[in-house]
Design an enzyme around this catalytic site. Structure first.
Site, mmCIF file in Angstrom:
data_model
loop_
_atom_site.group_PDB
_atom_site.id
_atom_site.type_symbol
_atom_site.label_atom_id
_atom_site.label_comp_id
_atom_site.label_asym_id
_atom_site.label_seq_id
_atom_site.Cartn_x
_atom_site.Cartn_y
_atom_site.Cartn_z
ATOM 1 N N GLY A 23 86.909 67.450 26.260
ATOM 2 C CA GLY A 23 87.774 66.398 26.790
ATOM 3 C C GLY A 23 87.516 65.091 26.070
ATOM 4 N N GLY A 25 89.006 62.049 26.918
ATOM 5 C CA GLY A 25 89.541 60.942 27.710
ATOM 6 C C GLY A 25 88.530 59.809 27.641
ATOM 7 N N PHE A 26 88.447 59.044 28.718
ATOM 8 C CA PHE A 26 87.544 57.881 28.704
ATOM 9 C C PHE A 26 86.086 58.297 28.558
ATOM 10 C CE2 PHE A 26 91.293 55.949 30.616
ATOM 11 C CZ PHE A 26 91.350 54.765 29.897
ATOM 12 N N GLY A 27 85.666 59.330 29.317
ATOM 13 C CA GLY A 27 84.258 59.734 29.289
ATOM 14 C C GLY A 27 83.877 60.380 27.968
ATOM 15 N N VAL A 94 89.650 74.597 26.565
ATOM 16 C CA VAL A 94 88.438 75.347 26.900
ATOM 17 C C VAL A 94 88.730 76.143 28.161
ATOM 18 C CG1 VAL A 94 86.040 75.156 27.631
ATOM 19 C CG2 VAL A 94 86.903 73.726 25.783
ATOM 20 N N GLU A 186 102.147 50.762 41.860
ATOM 21 C CA GLU A 186 102.715 50.338 40.567
ATOM 22 C C GLU A 186 104.075 50.992 40.333
ATOM 23 O OE1 GLU A 186 98.377 49.699 38.393
ATOM 24 O OE2 GLU A 186 99.471 51.545 38.061
ATOM 25 N N ASP A 332 85.841 61.815 35.863
ATOM 26 C CA ASP A 332 86.506 62.240 37.103
ATOM 27 C C ASP A 332 86.062 63.616 37.579
ATOM 28 O OD1 ASP A 332 87.875 59.906 37.113
ATOM 29 O OD2 ASP A 332 89.873 60.770 36.851
HETATM 30 C C1 LIG Z 1 98.368 57.248 36.434
HETATM 31 C C2 LIG Z 1 96.919 56.831 36.452
HETATM 32 C C3 LIG Z 1 96.606 55.488 36.533
HETATM 33 C C4 LIG Z 1 95.270 55.091 36.532
HETATM 34 N N1 LIG Z 1 94.983 53.758 36.601
HETATM 35 C C5 LIG Z 1 93.707 53.361 36.514
HETATM 36 C C6 LIG Z 1 93.385 51.965 36.483
HETATM 37 O O1 LIG Z 1 94.283 51.111 36.564
HETATM 38 N N2 LIG Z 1 92.080 51.610 36.372
HETATM 39 C C7 LIG Z 1 91.094 52.554 36.266
HETATM 40 O O2 LIG Z 1 89.928 52.187 36.111
HETATM 41 N N3 LIG Z 1 91.348 53.867 36.318
HETATM 42 C C8 LIG Z 1 92.630 54.290 36.432
HETATM 43 N N4 LIG Z 1 92.910 55.635 36.465
HETATM 44 C C9 LIG Z 1 91.803 56.599 36.506
HETATM 45 C C10 LIG Z 1 91.240 56.819 35.119
HETATM 46 O O3 LIG Z 1 92.260 57.018 34.179
HETATM 47 C C11 LIG Z 1 90.285 58.001 35.168
HETATM 48 O O4 LIG Z 1 89.237 57.685 36.059
HETATM 49 C C12 LIG Z 1 89.727 58.326 33.803
HETATM 50 O O5 LIG Z 1 90.752 58.694 32.916
HETATM 51 C C13 LIG Z 1 88.710 59.453 33.892
HETATM 52 O O6 LIG Z 1 88.226 59.723 32.616
HETATM 53 P P1 LIG Z 1 87.773 61.192 32.209
HETATM 54 O O7 LIG Z 1 87.219 61.098 30.842
HETATM 55 O O8 LIG Z 1 86.938 61.766 33.275
HETATM 56 O O9 LIG Z 1 89.110 62.050 32.217
HETATM 57 P P2 LIG Z 1 90.454 61.860 31.416
HETATM 58 O O10 LIG Z 1 90.590 60.478 30.886
HETATM 59 O O11 LIG Z 1 91.519 62.387 32.295
HETATM 60 O O12 LIG Z 1 90.281 62.826 30.167
HETATM 61 C C14 LIG Z 1 90.157 64.206 30.296
HETATM 62 C C15 LIG Z 1 90.481 64.820 28.944
HETATM 63 O O13 LIG Z 1 90.126 66.184 28.975
HETATM 64 C C16 LIG Z 1 91.135 66.963 28.381
HETATM 65 N N5 LIG Z 1 91.034 68.288 28.988
HETATM 66 C C17 LIG Z 1 91.176 68.608 30.288
HETATM 67 N N6 LIG Z 1 90.926 69.908 30.487
HETATM 68 C C18 LIG Z 1 90.629 70.424 29.282
HETATM 69 C C19 LIG Z 1 90.284 71.730 28.830
HETATM 70 N N7 LIG Z 1 90.190 72.759 29.683
HETATM 71 N N8 LIG Z 1 90.059 71.911 27.518
HETATM 72 C C20 LIG Z 1 90.151 70.890 26.646
HETATM 73 N N9 LIG Z 1 90.476 69.637 27.020
HETATM 74 C C21 LIG Z 1 90.694 69.403 28.319
HETATM 75 C C22 LIG Z 1 92.425 66.221 28.697
HETATM 76 O O14 LIG Z 1 93.435 66.540 27.767
HETATM 77 C C23 LIG Z 1 91.958 64.758 28.595
HETATM 78 O O15 LIG Z 1 92.128 64.254 27.290
HETATM 79 C C24 LIG Z 1 94.237 56.060 36.469
HETATM 80 C C25 LIG Z 1 94.572 57.421 36.392
HETATM 81 C C26 LIG Z 1 95.894 57.802 36.369
HETATM 82 C C27 LIG Z 1 96.246 59.264 36.270
#
Ligand SMILES: Cc1cc2nc3c(=O)[nH]c(=O)nc-3n(C[C@H](O)[C@H](O)[C@H](O)COP(=O)(O)OP(=O)(O)OC[C@H]3O[C@@H](n4cnc5c(N)ncnc54)[C@H](O)[C@@H]3O)c2cc1C
Length: 483
Positions: A23, A25-27, A94, A186, A332
Site C-alpha cells: 500500500g 497511501g499516506f502510511g 496483495v 463536505e 487505517d
Molecule cells: C473521502 C476521504 C476524505 C478524507 N479526509 C481526510 C481529512 O480531511 N483529513 C485527514 O487527516 N484524513 C482524511 N481522510 C482519512 C485519510 O485519508 C486516511 O486516514 C489515510 O488515507 C490512511 O492512510 P493509509 O496509508 O492507512 O491508507 P490509504 O491512504 O487508504 O492507502 C492504502 C493504499 O493501499 C493500497 N491497497 C489497498 N489494498 C491493497 C492490496 N490488497 N494490495 C495492494 N495495495 C493495496 C491502496 O490502493 C492505497 O493506495 C479521508 C479519507 C477519505 C476516504
C-alpha cells in the site's frame, strides 16, 4: 545507466534486508521515504499506480478538481529511490501473506519474500452488512468512486431536465448523503453550492436551485468528533448553503428509488418514537461506514493476531503484531495506541497524520532493530481537526504548538486555514499550483471546471440510471411517511 534488476522472489541477492511495503497511501509512502537512507532494499506494492490525497477526493467527486491534481504516479513520487536502485514499485494486489515462508502473495499468484513487512493497505467502505446498498449508494474512497459520484450527480440534473412530469422529476432533484462526518459534510455543502450557484443559469426546464440536498446522520449531531459548538456551527453553515440536515436519522433501506429511514420524533405526550420515512431520490452518496482492508483478516488468519470490530489489526506499542517482530501494520488498517503518556495510552484516529506518523515510526523501528536496538513505542502528535463545508465556511480545532492548548474557530478564517493546510500537504509543486488556480477560479466565478464524464450508458447501462419514462415503483412495505 545500468538497469536495476527486478526484485528476486527469493532473498535480495546483495544480502541487504528487503522491506516490503503493501500500500502506497499516506502510511506506506511515508515509510518508503523514511527508509531512503537505510541499508535496505524496498519493494512497494500497490494495486493502483498512484498515491491519492484522499482529503480532497470530494473535490474530484463534485467536479471542482480533476484527478491528476490530487493524485501522483507512485513511480514519479519515489523516482529518486528508484534511480539509486534502492526501491522497486510493483502494481499488484496483495492477496495473502504467508508468514511461515515470509512471503506475500500477489494477484497473479507470484510470491515475494520479505525480511520486514509493513502492511499499509488502508480501509474501505462498510455498509454494516448491507452490501446490496453499494450499487445505489457509492462511497468515496478511490478515484473510481469519485468519478462514479460525479457522473451520477451531474446525470441526475440532466435527467431532471429531460423529465416532463414534475412528480417524476422530484427524485432526480433530490440528493441524499448518508453520514455527517467530515466527508459527508463536505459533500453535502459542495452539492448545495453546485445546485445554488454553479448550475443555476444553465438549465431551461428546471431550476437547479430547487434541488434538495439532504444530509442524514444517525447520531444526534453532525461532525461527532468535533466539539458541540463547532458541530452546531457546521450545521448552521450547511443550512445557510441550502442543505437540509437530519440528525438522528437511521437508514433502514436504500433502493434505486429512494432511501428509507427512521427518525426519532418527539410526541405530544413528551415521549419519543422512531417514525419511518421514505425519501424518493435517485442519488444517494454513502459517507457513513469504514471497514479495514480485507488484508487485516488475511493477516489474522496467518498469525492469529487480534482484530477489532472494524477488522483493524490490534498492534503492539511498536506497531508490530504479537510474535512477529518483523511485521508492522500502520495507518487505517491498524488499531494503534499512542504512548505520549505511557501510563495512559490513547487510541489513534483514522486520519492521514496518524497514518503518516505510523509509517515513519515503523521505518524508524526497522532501522533500530537492524542496529540491534530496542524498538520504540508509537507516539501520536495530534495537531487538530478541520472540516470544510463550502465556500468561506469551515470549522477548525487546532492544537497550539508547545502549549498544547486547543483553539476552535469557524467561518471564513477556518476556511482560509483549511485551504492553506490542504495545499501545503499536497504532493508535488505542480499539483499545488493547479489546485490554487482552480480554487481561485471557482472562488470568483462559482464554476467547477471538471464537469465532464464518460458516456454513462457505456459504463452502467440502465442499472441505476432509469429511463425517464419508467414508472415510479411502489415501496415494498407499507407506505412510510414521505420525508
Ligand atoms: C473521502 C476521504 C476524505 C478524507 N479526509 C481526510 C481529512 O480531511 N483529513 C485527514 O487527516 N484524513 C482524511 N481522510 C482519512 C485519510 O485519508 C486516511 O486516514 C489515510 O488515507 C490512511 O492512510 P493509509 O496509508 O492507512 O491508507 P490509504 O491512504 O487508504 O492507502 C492504502 C493504499 O493501499 C493500497 N491497497 C489497498 N489494498 C491493497 C492490496 N490488497 N494490495 C495492494 N495495495 C493495496 C491502496 O490502493 C492505497 O493506495 C479521508 C479519507 C477519505 C476516504
Amino acid at each position: 545507466m545500468e538497469t536495476p534488476p527486478l526484485p528476486s522472489p527469493d532473498r535480495t541477492p546483495g544480502g541487504r534486508p528487503r522491506v516490503v511495503i503493501i500500500g502506497c497511501g499516506f502510511g506506506g509512502l511515508e515509510a518508503a521515504q523514511a527508509l531512503a537512507a537505510a541499508p535496505v532494499d524496498i519493494v512497494v506494492i500497490d494495486r493502483t499506480n498512484h498515491h491519492l490525497f484522499q482529503p480532497l477526493l470530494y473535490q474530484v467527486a463534485t467536479a471542482g478538481l480533476s484527478a491528476p491534481a490530487i493524485a501522483a504516479p507512485i513511480r514519479h513520487v519515489l523516482r529518486k529511490q528508484i534511480a539509486k536502485g534502492q526501491l522497486t514499485v510493483l502494481m499488484a494486489e496483495v492477496t495473502g501473506i504467508d508468514t511461515a515462508s515470509s512471503c506475500v502473495q500477489m494477484d497473479g499468484g507470484e510470491h515475494l519474500h520479505y525480511d520486514h513487512l509493513i502492511v499499509a493497505a488502508g480501509a474501505t467502505h462498510s455498509y454494516f452488512g448491507r452490501d446490496d446498498w453499494a450499487k445505489y449508494a457509492p462511497g468515496l474512497k478511490t478515484l473510481g468512486d469519485a468519478f462514479t459520484i460525479r457522473r451520477r450527480v451531474l446525470t441526475a440534473f440532466e435527467q431532471a431536465e429531460r423529465e416532463t412530469d414534475p412528480v417524476k422529476r422530484l427524485p432526480w432533484l433530490t440528493f441524499a448523503v448518508v453520514g455527517a462526518g467530515p466527508t459527508g459534510v463536505e459533500m453535502a455543502g459542495t452539492m448545495a453550492e453546485i445546485a445554488q450557484q454553479t448550475l443555476s443559469a444553465e438549465f431551461c426546464r428546471i431550476d437547479s436551485r430547487e434541488a434538495r440536498i439532504v444530509l442524514l446522520e444517525g447520531a444526534p449531531r453532525v461532525l461527532g468528533t468535533f466539539s458541540e459548538d463547532l458541530s452546531q456551527r457546521a450545521k448552521e453553515q450547511l443550512e445557510g448553503l441550502g442543505a437540509e440536515v437530519l440528525p438522528g436519522a437511521r437508514v433502514t433501506n436504500i433502493t434505486a428509488f429512494g432511501i428509507h429511514y427512521d427518525l426519532t420524533e418527539h410526541q405530544p405526550d413528551g415521549t419519543t418514537q422512531a417514525v419511518s420515512h421514505f425519501l424518493p431520490t435517485r442519488t444517494v452518496i454513502w459517507a457513513a461506514g469504514v471497514a479495514a482492508s480485507p488484508l487485516g483478516k488475511a493477516l489474522s488468519k496467518a498469525t492469529g493476531c487480534e482484530l477489532d470490530r472494524a477488522g483493524r489489526v490490534v498492534v503492539q506499542p511498536d506497531l508490530t503484531i504479537p510474535h512477529h517482530p518483523n511485521i508492522y501494520v500502520v495507518g487505517d488498517l491498524a488499531n494503534a495506541r499512542s504512548y505520549l503518556d505511557p501510563a495512559k495510552p490513547t487510541p489513534v484516529p483514522g486520519v492521514s497524520p496518524g497514518a503518516k506518523q505510523m509509517g515513519r515510526k515503523a521505518a524508524f523501528n526497522i532501522i533500530r532493530r537492524m542496529k540491534g536496538l530496542e524498538p520504540q513505542a508509537f507516539r501520536y502528535f495530534d495537531y487538530g481537526s478541520l472540516a470544510t463545508i463550502g465556500k468561506r465556511a469551515a470549522v477548525a480545532m487546532v492544537e497550539l504548538p508547545f502549549t498544547r492548548k486547543q483553539v476552535r474557530f469557524s467561518g471564513f478564517v477556518a476556511w482560509l486555514f483549511w485551504l492553506f493546510v490542504h495545499v501545503y500537504f499536497l504532493i508535488g509543486f505542480r499539483n499545488r499550483l493547479v489546485v490554487m488556480m482552480d480554487w481561485a477560479w471557482a472562488y470568483f466565478t462559482s464554476q467547477r471546471h471538471a464537469r465532464v464524464f464518460p458516456d454513462p450508458h457505456a459504463l452502467e447501462p440502465n442499472k441505476v440510471l432509469m429511463r425517464v419514462d419508467e414508472a415510479q415503483p411502489v415501496p415494498a412495505s407499507a407506505p412510510p411517511k414521505v420525508g
